[in-house]
Design a protein around this motif. Structure first.
Motif, PDB file in Angstrom:
ATOM      1  N   HIS A  78      33.735  50.271  36.164  1.00  0.00           N
ATOM      2  CA  HIS A  78      33.484  51.115  35.000  1.00  0.00           C
ATOM      3  C   HIS A  78      34.805  51.430  34.309  1.00  0.00           C
ATOM      4  CE1 HIS A  78      32.395  54.951  32.910  1.00  0.00           C
ATOM      5  NE2 HIS A  78      31.301  54.263  32.662  1.00  0.00           N
ATOM      6  N   LYS A  79      34.744  51.725  33.027  1.00  0.00           N
ATOM      7  CA  LYS A  79      35.988  51.971  32.289  1.00  0.00           C
ATOM      8  C   LYS A  79      36.722  53.212  32.798  1.00  0.00           C
ATOM      9  CE  LYS A  79      34.017  54.566  28.370  1.00  0.00           C
ATOM     10  NZ  LYS A  79      33.850  54.594  26.898  1.00  0.00           N
ATOM     11  N   SER A  80      36.022  54.086  33.538  1.00  0.00           N
ATOM     12  CA  SER A  80      36.722  55.239  34.116  1.00  0.00           C
ATOM     13  C   SER A  80      37.760  54.793  35.137  1.00  0.00           C
ATOM     14  CB  SER A  80      35.721  56.202  34.773  1.00  0.00           C
ATOM     15  OG  SER A  80      35.007  55.565  35.818  1.00  0.00           O
ATOM     16  N   ILE A  81      37.567  53.633  35.763  1.00  0.00           N
ATOM     17  CA  ILE A  81      38.565  53.101  36.692  1.00  0.00           C
ATOM     18  C   ILE A  81      39.784  52.624  35.913  1.00  0.00           C
ATOM     19  CG2 ILE A  81      38.986  51.434  38.531  1.00  0.00           C
ATOM     20  CD1 ILE A  81      36.874  53.633  39.138  1.00  0.00           C
ATOM     21  N   GLU A  82      39.528  51.973  34.781  1.00  0.00           N
ATOM     22  CA  GLU A  82      40.643  51.598  33.890  1.00  0.00           C
ATOM     23  C   GLU A  82      41.442  52.834  33.503  1.00  0.00           C
ATOM     24  OE1 GLU A  82      40.982  51.232  29.180  1.00  0.00           O
ATOM     25  OE2 GLU A  82      39.429  49.935  30.017  1.00  0.00           O
ATOM     26  N   GLN A  83      40.735  53.913  33.176  1.00  0.00           N
ATOM     27  CA  GLN A  83      41.421  55.142  32.785  1.00  0.00           C
ATOM     28  C   GLN A  83      42.187  55.739  33.960  1.00  0.00           C
ATOM     29  OE1 GLN A  83      37.877  57.081  31.519  1.00  0.00           O
ATOM     30  NE2 GLN A  83      37.893  56.170  29.464  1.00  0.00           N
ATOM     31  N   ALA A  84      41.604  55.659  35.157  1.00  0.00           N
ATOM     32  CA  ALA A  84      42.273  56.194  36.342  1.00  0.00           C
ATOM     33  C   ALA A  84      43.559  55.426  36.634  1.00  0.00           C
ATOM     34  CB  ALA A  84      41.333  56.128  37.544  1.00  0.00           C
ATOM     35  N   GLY A 118      53.200  52.937  40.708  1.00  0.00           N
ATOM     36  CA  GLY A 118      53.713  51.817  41.468  1.00  0.00           C
ATOM     37  C   GLY A 118      52.903  51.434  42.688  1.00  0.00           C
ATOM     38  N   ASP A 119      51.933  52.267  43.096  1.00  0.00           N
ATOM     39  CA  ASP A 119      51.093  51.929  44.243  1.00  0.00           C
ATOM     40  C   ASP A 119      50.110  50.822  43.863  1.00  0.00           C
ATOM     41  OD1 ASP A 119      52.298  53.852  45.801  1.00  0.00           O
ATOM     42  OD2 ASP A 119      50.778  55.380  45.399  1.00  0.00           O
ATOM     43  N   VAL A 120      49.727  50.022  44.844  1.00  0.00           N
ATOM     44  CA  VAL A 120      48.790  48.925  44.612  1.00  0.00           C
ATOM     45  C   VAL A 120      47.364  49.400  44.885  1.00  0.00           C
ATOM     46  CG1 VAL A 120      48.059  46.618  45.331  1.00  0.00           C
ATOM     47  CG2 VAL A 120      50.487  47.163  45.152  1.00  0.00           C
ATOM     48  N   ALA A 121      46.471  49.119  43.936  1.00  0.00           N
ATOM     49  CA  ALA A 121      45.042  49.396  44.103  1.00  0.00           C
ATOM     50  C   ALA A 121      44.273  48.094  43.934  1.00  0.00           C
ATOM     51  CB  ALA A 121      44.570  50.420  43.080  1.00  0.00           C
ATOM     52  N   LEU A 122      43.371  47.825  44.878  1.00  0.00           N
ATOM     53  CA  LEU A 122      42.490  46.663  44.784  1.00  0.00           C
ATOM     54  C   LEU A 122      41.276  47.068  43.962  1.00  0.00           C
ATOM     55  CD1 LEU A 122      42.626  45.493  48.512  1.00  0.00           C
ATOM     56  CD2 LEU A 122      44.055  44.723  46.601  1.00  0.00           C
ATOM     57  N   VAL A 123      41.063  46.389  42.850  1.00  0.00           N
ATOM     58  CA  VAL A 123      40.085  46.840  41.869  1.00  0.00           C
ATOM     59  C   VAL A 123      39.033  45.763  41.617  1.00  0.00           C
ATOM     60  CG1 VAL A 123      39.748  47.623  39.489  1.00  0.00           C
ATOM     61  CG2 VAL A 123      41.774  48.341  40.763  1.00  0.00           C
ATOM     62  N   ASN A 147      50.767  38.805  42.095  1.00  0.00           N
ATOM     63  CA  ASN A 147      50.604  39.784  41.011  1.00  0.00           C
ATOM     64  C   ASN A 147      51.937  39.950  40.293  1.00  0.00           C
ATOM     65  OD1 ASN A 147      50.179  42.032  39.377  1.00  0.00           O
ATOM     66  ND2 ASN A 147      48.878  43.057  40.884  1.00  0.00           N
ATOM     67  N   SER A 148      52.008  39.445  39.079  1.00  0.00           N
ATOM     68  CA  SER A 148      53.272  39.453  38.324  1.00  0.00           C
ATOM     69  C   SER A 148      53.722  40.858  37.960  1.00  0.00           C
ATOM     70  CB  SER A 148      53.113  38.616  37.051  1.00  0.00           C
ATOM     71  OG  SER A 148      52.103  39.159  36.212  1.00  0.00           O
ATOM     72  N   LEU A 149      52.814  41.838  37.998  1.00  0.00           N
ATOM     73  CA  LEU A 149      53.183  43.203  37.644  1.00  0.00           C
ATOM     74  C   LEU A 149      53.985  43.894  38.744  1.00  0.00           C
ATOM     75  CD1 LEU A 149      49.834  44.432  36.037  1.00  0.00           C
ATOM     76  CD2 LEU A 149      51.893  43.639  34.857  1.00  0.00           C
ATOM     77  N   LEU A 150      54.009  43.302  39.939  1.00  0.00           N
ATOM     78  CA  LEU A 150      54.691  43.932  41.065  1.00  0.00           C
ATOM     79  C   LEU A 150      56.141  43.493  41.213  1.00  0.00           C
ATOM     80  CD1 LEU A 150      51.799  43.778  43.669  1.00  0.00           C
ATOM     81  CD2 LEU A 150      52.751  45.831  42.621  1.00  0.00           C
ATOM     82  N   GLY A 151      56.539  42.482  40.476  1.00  0.00           N
ATOM     83  CA  GLY A 151      57.918  42.011  40.609  1.00  0.00           C
ATOM     84  C   GLY A 151      58.194  41.515  42.012  1.00  0.00           C
ATOM     85  N   LYS A 152      59.358  41.822  42.514  1.00  0.00           N
ATOM     86  CA  LYS A 152      59.728  41.366  43.855  1.00  0.00           C
ATOM     87  C   LYS A 152      59.100  42.234  44.944  1.00  0.00           C
ATOM     88  CE  LYS A 152      64.164  39.381  42.435  1.00  0.00           C
ATOM     89  NZ  LYS A 152      65.649  39.402  42.634  1.00  0.00           N
ATOM     90  N   ILE A 176      49.213  49.993  40.195  1.00  0.00           N
ATOM     91  CA  ILE A 176      49.220  48.588  39.798  1.00  0.00           C
ATOM     92  C   ILE A 176      47.924  47.953  40.288  1.00  0.00           C
ATOM     93  CG2 ILE A 176      50.463  46.408  39.864  1.00  0.00           C
ATOM     94  CD1 ILE A 176      52.076  48.708  38.667  1.00  0.00           C
ATOM     95  N   PRO A 177      47.078  47.496  39.373  1.00  0.00           N
ATOM     96  CA  PRO A 177      45.821  46.897  39.817  1.00  0.00           C
ATOM     97  C   PRO A 177      45.997  45.450  40.271  1.00  0.00           C
ATOM     98  CG  PRO A 177      45.922  46.892  37.423  1.00  0.00           C
ATOM     99  CD  PRO A 177      47.170  47.591  37.893  1.00  0.00           C
ATOM    100  N   THR A 178      45.385  45.130  41.409  1.00  0.00           N
ATOM    101  CA  THR A 178      45.195  43.745  41.823  1.00  0.00           C
ATOM    102  C   THR A 178      43.694  43.538  41.880  1.00  0.00           C
ATOM    103  OG1 THR A 178      47.257  43.585  43.079  1.00  0.00           O
ATOM    104  CG2 THR A 178      45.480  42.093  43.704  1.00  0.00           C
TER     105      THR A 178
END
Length: 765
Positions: A264-270, A254-259, A311-316, A277-279
């Motif tokens: 690299h795909k290792s970030i996707e995996q992380a 649930g934490d927000v990470a600025l990406v 970011n729609s993944l964060l909801g309210k 939640i990626p922004t």
């Protein structure tokens, strides 16, 4: 002389023309050399300034230098030749012992400045050869101990104990391999030293990677000092793991990470593993399809806040970002002005993580000042906490899988104890000690003057290659003919004089030492990144992109062209393996292992390609492996030019270069988080879907075209309508692969079955 755990055999260089002469001085120097040899010291003899110069530049195994103060026909009033050699040695190595061979009558010509640069004066006609040899050996041992980093030193000393092992690994120093024919072949190939250094964590004398104790802990402190960090962590399974360790220590569900979308795909995996939640921060692309920087206006606080809000993944819930990741430098060598990034992005986040997998050498050359995460003095640092990850095996000298995490503590730091929980989660309890040692040795090679010397040599060779290629291009272009170009400025300015000149005519010194000639200036057209803030981004000269003909500065294709993938295949047949190939660029990395012979051969191969292209040389001669693998498919395509024309025609028809830019410039719509998509994958709530049927589907795995290995679609994102740039680009690549077998694309997340692309998508409800 008995072995004492030495790193390398003892070796001394004697530069003295008298050593060949039947004189008292010559006999005395020969007696010293003989005495050294009798004590198992290798002696290299040099009789001239020129030969001594060559040996100093080419033989780093030398551990002591004996230099004649009156060398050959040297001017006795200036001793210019000896002085020049002395300064050469000290410009490359501050620590190697130098013994100045002199006579009593020459003492008045030895100044205090000379005395500061030498370790000892030797009166060859007064002290005994045995005494002088003993002094030399003692100095070499001190030098060897001084340059040996802590863990490597401890590891090699332990290997000299020849202990009987009752612990793992089961080959016990290699002896198990000697009991089998195939095992003995393995033993002979890799050697006893490597196998005796493959030890268990049970060896307490060497410390522990997991609790960072003993020599391993000292090794990490050593690396921290060299790389300018507060803390360093040695990682034995690659920078992919280093990136995941940092994410796992900094964010959770649930934490927000600025990406950086150029991650690299290792970030996707992380992100998938942590549940963060990626922004995304959107990087730029140019007319060649090369990935550029995230523009500074894209990381302003108000823009970041807006991205999180939308970011729609964060909801309210709209929490503040806890972590950020930026790729520096990019695969193609574009590196940021780091203080500027910290100034802008630091307003939105307390932890900034630079993925510098390909940039571990930057700290060691002033050309890269302010372009890397650990820039400046760590003791004076205040600001966001900075993490950098470095693949020491990529462009430094470590073994594969070696990586370093460097940490500079600032705001909202993650203390060592908490960080180490994540480190232990991803690290083996049975690390390969040779990888740890190579990590440390890579740091030692960069320490002091060594780093500057090695990086300057790489930059110099890259500049020489660029200038030669550019001169050949100009020669052909002046008569309306084609050749390969190189991606850098056409014209550079000398900031000292204000004079400008063509790149190929600029002085080597200017191109090797002046950062401004590599900066992407907003008024320049060559780089293709419009309206970019000046000094924000710089091209790393050692990452050389050779450009094949066919594309204009506005991104449109010309009437004729040569796809880079064909050139790459041609080079591969000639034993030249490149780093990366795009539609019209080929990337060559000028690492510290580069040589003039290596890049000279590349120039010759490119000239040979032009010759064979113009002659339409038969494919069976220039690409025999391709014809052998696909004889029916290419039976009607006889020559190299025929194939190039056919490929270029398909590129024009499919518009794939422009589609790539569109696909990576438009942000997909996320239907769910990467973690949720992965959960569905684990529970088999997925199905393979042909790319022609993917419209509106949610992908379960990341879609990552290689090169450059950057996610086009992340897990949980929607492929969009049938005309979306992502699907149009995948269809274009699919058609290319069907038409040109042997030149297919490598796309993580895509399986090809009889020419059709399939992607795992979530099952429809």
């Amino acid at each position: 002389m008995p072995s004492t755990g030495q790193i390398i055999d003892l070796s001394v260089l004697i530069i003295d023309d008298d050593i060949r002469l039947p004189t008292a001085n010559g006999r005395a120097v020969r007696a010293i050399a003989d005495e050294l040899r009798s004590r198992d010291v290798a002696v290299v003899e040099s009789f001239s300034e020129e030969d001594g110069h060559s040996i100093i530049l080419s033989d780093p195994s030398v551990q002591c230098i004996l230099l004649d103060w009156n060398l050959g026909d040297d001017d006795p009033t200036t001793h210019a030749k000896a002085l020049w050699l002395l300064e050469l040695v000290r410009s490359r190595n501050k620590h190697i012992p130098i013994f100045l061979l002199a006579q009593r009558g020459q003492i008045s010509s030895i100044t205090s400045e000379v005395m500061k640069q030498v370790d000892e004066l030797v009166w060859v006609l007064e002290d005994t050869p045995g005494f002088i040899a003993g002094r030399i050996i003692a100095a070499m041992r001190r030098y060897r101990d001084q340059i040996a980093p802590p863990f490597t030193k401890a590891l090699m000393q332990f290997a000299q104990v020849y202990e009987y092992s009752w612990h793992t690994p089961g080959h016990t120093g290699g002896t198990a391999f000697l009991k089998s024919p195939v095992g003995r072949a393995f033993f002979n190939y890799f050697g006893e030293n490597l196998l005796r250094s493959d030890l268990s964590i049970s060896v307490g004398e060497l410390g522990s990677l997991l609790d960072h104790s003993g020599p391993i802990g000292e090794s990490e402190k050593y690396a921290a000092r060299v790389f300018g960090a507060h803390r360093s962590y040695s990682v034995t399974n690659g920078t992919s793991t280093s990136n995941r360790i940092i994410f796992m220590a900094c964010v959770t569900h649930g934490d927000v990470a600025l990406v950086d979308r150029n991650c690299h795909k290792s970030i996707e995996q992380a992100i998938t593993m942590t549940g963060a939640i990626p922004t995304y921060m959107q990087p730029s692309r140019n007319y060649l399809g090369l990935i550029g920087p995230i523009y500074p206006e894209k990381i302003l606080q108000e823009i970041i806040n807006s991205s999180i809000t939308n970011n729609s993944l964060l909801g309210k819930s709209k929490p503040q970002a806890l972590h950020s990741i930026i790729t520096n430098s990019t695969y193609d060598g574009l590196c940021y002005n780091v203080p500027r990034v910290l100034e802008l992005l630091g307003e939105s986040v307390d932890r900034i993580h630079f993925d510098e997998a390909w940039f571990g050498y930057a700290r060691f050359n002033p050309l890269y000042k302010n372009r890397f995460g650990m820039n400046g003095d760590p003791a004076k640092y205040s600001g966001p906490t900075i993490f950098t990850t470095t693949s020491t095996h990529k462009l430094l000298a470590a073994l594969s899988q070696a990586s370093l995490i460097n940490v500079r503590d600032g705001r909202n730091a993650v203390d060592h104890a908490r960080f180490n929980e994540s480190f232990m989660m991803h690290s083996s309890t049975s690390p390969q000690y040779a990888i740890i040692s190579s990590n440390e040795v890579s740091a030692a090679m960069m320490d002091g003057l060594g780093g500057f010397t090695l990086t300057t040599e790489s930059i110099t060779e890259a500049v020489a290659f660029r200038q030669m290629l550019r001169r050949i291009w100009v020669q052909y272009d002046s008569v309306g003919d084609w050749f390969f170009n190189v991606w850098n400025a056409d014209v550079v300015t000398d900031p000292a004089t204000g004079n400008y000149m063509s790149f190929e005519d600029a002085s080597e010194w200017l191109l090797v030492n002046e950062p401004s000639v590599w900066v992407l200036h907003p008024e320049d057209k060559w780089h293709g990144f419009e309206d970019l803030e000046d000094d924000y981004c710089m091209l790393d000269p050692i990452k050389v992109s050779v450009v094949t003909p066919g594309v204009s500065l506005d991104g449109t294709l010309k009437k004729t062209g040569i796809p880079a993938t064909l050139v790459t295949a041609y080079l591969d047949h000639r034993g030249i393996v490149v780093e990366k190939t795009t539609d019209f660029t080929i990337l060559f990395l000028f690492s510290i292992g580069i040589t003039k012979g290596k890049w000279g051969t590349l120039i010759n191969a490119l000239l040979k390609f032009k010759e064979d292209y113009e002659a339409n040389a038969p494919l069976v001669e220039v690409l025999p492996d391709l014809i052998a693998a696909y004889p029916e498919h290419y039976k009607n395509c006889k020559g190299l030019r025929d194939l190039a024309d056919s490929m270029f025609e398909q590129m024009m028809k499919s518009n794939q270069t422009q589609l790539q830019g569109q696909a990576f410039s438009k942000m997909p719509v996320p239907d769910m988080t990467p973690t949720e998509a992965y959960s569905r994958l684990v529970h088999n709530e997925v199905e393979p879907v042909a790319v022609m049927d993917m419209a509106g589907r949610t992908v379960a795995t990341g879609i990552v075209p290689y090169p450059p290995g950057i996610p086009m679609l992340m897990p949980g994102e929607n492929a969009g309508p049938d005309g979306s740039p992502y699907l149009k680009y995948l269809k274009a690549l699919q058609e290319w692969d069907r038409q040109f077998p042997g030149f297919g694309h490598d796309i993580h997340g895509v399986e090809s079955d009889k020419g059709t692309y399939f992607v795992y998508c979530l099952k429809k409800a």
